[in-house]
Design an enzyme around this catalytic site. Structure first.
Site, PDB file in Angstrom:
ATOM      1  N   ASP A  43       0.896  -1.397  -0.491  1.00  0.00           N
ATOM      2  CA  ASP A  43       0.012  -0.228  -0.245  1.00  0.00           C
ATOM      3  C   ASP A  43       0.631   1.041   0.401  1.00  0.00           C
ATOM      4  O   ASP A  43       1.582   1.021   0.811  1.00  0.00           O
ATOM      5  CB  ASP A  43      -1.364   0.536   1.461  1.00  0.00           C
ATOM      6  CG  ASP A  43      -1.439   1.116   1.240  1.00  0.00           C
ATOM      7  OD1 ASP A  43      -2.831   1.318   0.617  1.00  0.00           O
ATOM      8  OD2 ASP A  43      -1.913   1.953   2.044  1.00  0.00           O
ATOM      9  N   TYR A  48       3.799  10.315  -0.263  1.00  0.00           N
ATOM     10  CA  TYR A  48       4.789   8.815   0.700  1.00  0.00           C
ATOM     11  C   TYR A  48       6.036   9.233   0.507  1.00  0.00           C
ATOM     12  O   TYR A  48       6.645   8.863   1.010  1.00  0.00           O
ATOM     13  CB  TYR A  48       3.775   7.651   0.944  1.00  0.00           C
ATOM     14  CG  TYR A  48       2.653   7.699   1.329  1.00  0.00           C
ATOM     15  CD1 TYR A  48       2.844   8.100   2.277  1.00  0.00           C
ATOM     16  CD2 TYR A  48       2.685   5.636   1.547  1.00  0.00           C
ATOM     17  CE1 TYR A  48       0.899   7.966   2.248  1.00  0.00           C
ATOM     18  CE2 TYR A  48       0.991   5.829   2.095  1.00  0.00           C
ATOM     19  CZ  TYR A  48       0.434   6.404   2.412  1.00  0.00           C
ATOM     20  OH  TYR A  48      -1.284   6.092   3.384  1.00  0.00           O
ATOM     21  N   LYS A  73      -2.300   6.407  -4.158  1.00  0.00           N
ATOM     22  CA  LYS A  73      -2.618   7.373  -4.241  1.00  0.00           C
ATOM     23  C   LYS A  73      -2.730   8.440  -5.297  1.00  0.00           C
ATOM     24  O   LYS A  73      -0.951   8.857  -4.944  1.00  0.00           O
ATOM     25  CB  LYS A  73      -3.298   7.365  -2.702  1.00  0.00           C
ATOM     26  CG  LYS A  73      -3.261   5.615  -2.151  1.00  0.00           C
ATOM     27  CD  LYS A  73      -3.958   5.891  -0.600  1.00  0.00           C
ATOM     28  CE  LYS A  73      -3.446   5.150   0.342  1.00  0.00           C
ATOM     29  NZ  LYS A  73      -2.326   5.113   0.936  1.00  0.00           N
ATOM     30  N   HIS A 106      -6.416   9.899  -2.987  1.00  0.00           N
ATOM     31  CA  HIS A 106      -6.539  10.540  -1.540  1.00  0.00           C
ATOM     32  C   HIS A 106      -6.729  10.720  -0.734  1.00  0.00           C
ATOM     33  O   HIS A 106      -7.071  10.717   0.432  1.00  0.00           O
ATOM     34  CB  HIS A 106      -4.397  10.781  -1.738  1.00  0.00           C
ATOM     35  CG  HIS A 106      -3.931  10.512  -0.430  1.00  0.00           C
ATOM     36  ND1 HIS A 106      -2.725   9.857  -0.379  1.00  0.00           N
ATOM     37  CD2 HIS A 106      -4.466   9.470   0.818  1.00  0.00           C
ATOM     38  CE1 HIS A 106      -2.417   9.217   0.797  1.00  0.00           C
ATOM     39  NE2 HIS A 106      -3.294   9.146   1.587  1.00  0.00           N
TER      40      HIS A 106
END
Length: 280
Positions: A43, A48, A73, A106
């Site tokens: 994931d 990130y 996302k 997201h």
């Protein structure tokens, strides 16, 4: 690994390995470790900032792409039809793959309707097998579903013993959207792993409190994305399929519920400003 069947017929692993808050320089090593202990679902997200390193780990691993379930996302700064497609292609490039198993919007900010149309078109092209949302609470989820021709396959929202999301879960069940939990352990704050209710259930089942939390989600029909940097904990988190909680135990865990996130309020104007200001 067990799987949930999505509303488009695809299968999604019950457990995913999350890479949120893992520093880029550590990501490749940790993802390789997760793959070595048996995780097959990763994931990820544009925000990130470690998609390249996840891609490097996948390339170096002995696991074939067909055996992996890759999620990412689309961030707020990439909202809108054209920006979503551009951001998605960058994600594919960074992950060194030609398709994603799951791509999520997201946050419910910006032109996410344009983003959703882009996701659907990419899905029709075979570049995304399943599409979905992240952090869409019941009002936003219902509104999007009622104003689009395709129902999302997944909605990933914070779900933990502190924030159990019973009402949101019922809405997702009603519309046949798989509920996936992020932050199932709430990062262990407020001594979650020492909670007497969880410890009693864990002792009764000869399991850890971590395993009880993940099994509690699975027994509710909820997938999970969680993180650990230690191989023994990764293995521990995967070992949840040889027991199940009773209805009384699930009911007992409701006593821990606070009904709100210990981290973030998505309706807070400061949160909305912060997320709209971050550019990936």
């Amino acid at each position: 690994m067990e799987y949930f069947k999505l509303n488009n017929g695809e299968k999604m692993p019950v457990l995913s390995f999350g890479v949120f808050d893992i520093k880029p320089e550590n990501t490749k090593e940790i993802v390789l470790k997760a793959l070595n202990v048996g995780y097959r679902s990763i994931d990820n997200a544009q925000v990130y900032y470690n998609e390249k390193e996840v891609g490097q780990a996948i390339k170096e691993s002995d696991v074939s792409r067909e055996d992996l379930f890759l999620t990412s996302k689309n961030w707020v700064s990439n909202a809108g039809y054209e920006k979503t497609i551009k951001g998605f292609n960058k994600t594919l490039e960074d992950l060194q793959t030609d398709y994603l198993d799951l791509f999520l919007i997201h946050q419910p900010y910006g032109d996410y309707y344009g983003s959703y149309r882009a996701l659907h078109d990419l899905q029709k092209e075979g570049k995304i097998l399943s599409i979905g949302l992240s952090n869409f609470y019941p009002d936003r989820l219902i509104d999007l579903i009622m104003n689009n021709d395709v129902v999302p396959q997944v909605n990933q929202v914070e779900t933990s013993p502190y924030f159990q999301q019973w009402g949101a879960h019922e809405i997702m069940k009603k519309y046949d959207v798989l509920h996936q939990a992020w932050g199932p352990f709430s990062e262990g704050i407020n001594d979650l792993f020492e909670n007497p209710i969880l410890k009693e259930i864990a002792d009764k089942n000869s399991k850890s409190t971590h395993q009880v939390v993940l099994r509690w989600l699975y027994d509710r029909g909820i997938a999970s994305a969680c993180k650990s940097t230690h191989a023994d904990r990764m293995k521990d988190n995967m070992d949840i399929f040889d027991f199940e909680l009773t209805k009384d135990e699930i009911e007992k865990i409701k006593e821990i519920n606070t009904g709100k996130s210990p981290f973030i309020d998505h309706n807070d104007p400061e949160t909305v400003e912060e997320f709209n200001e971050e550019i990936v």
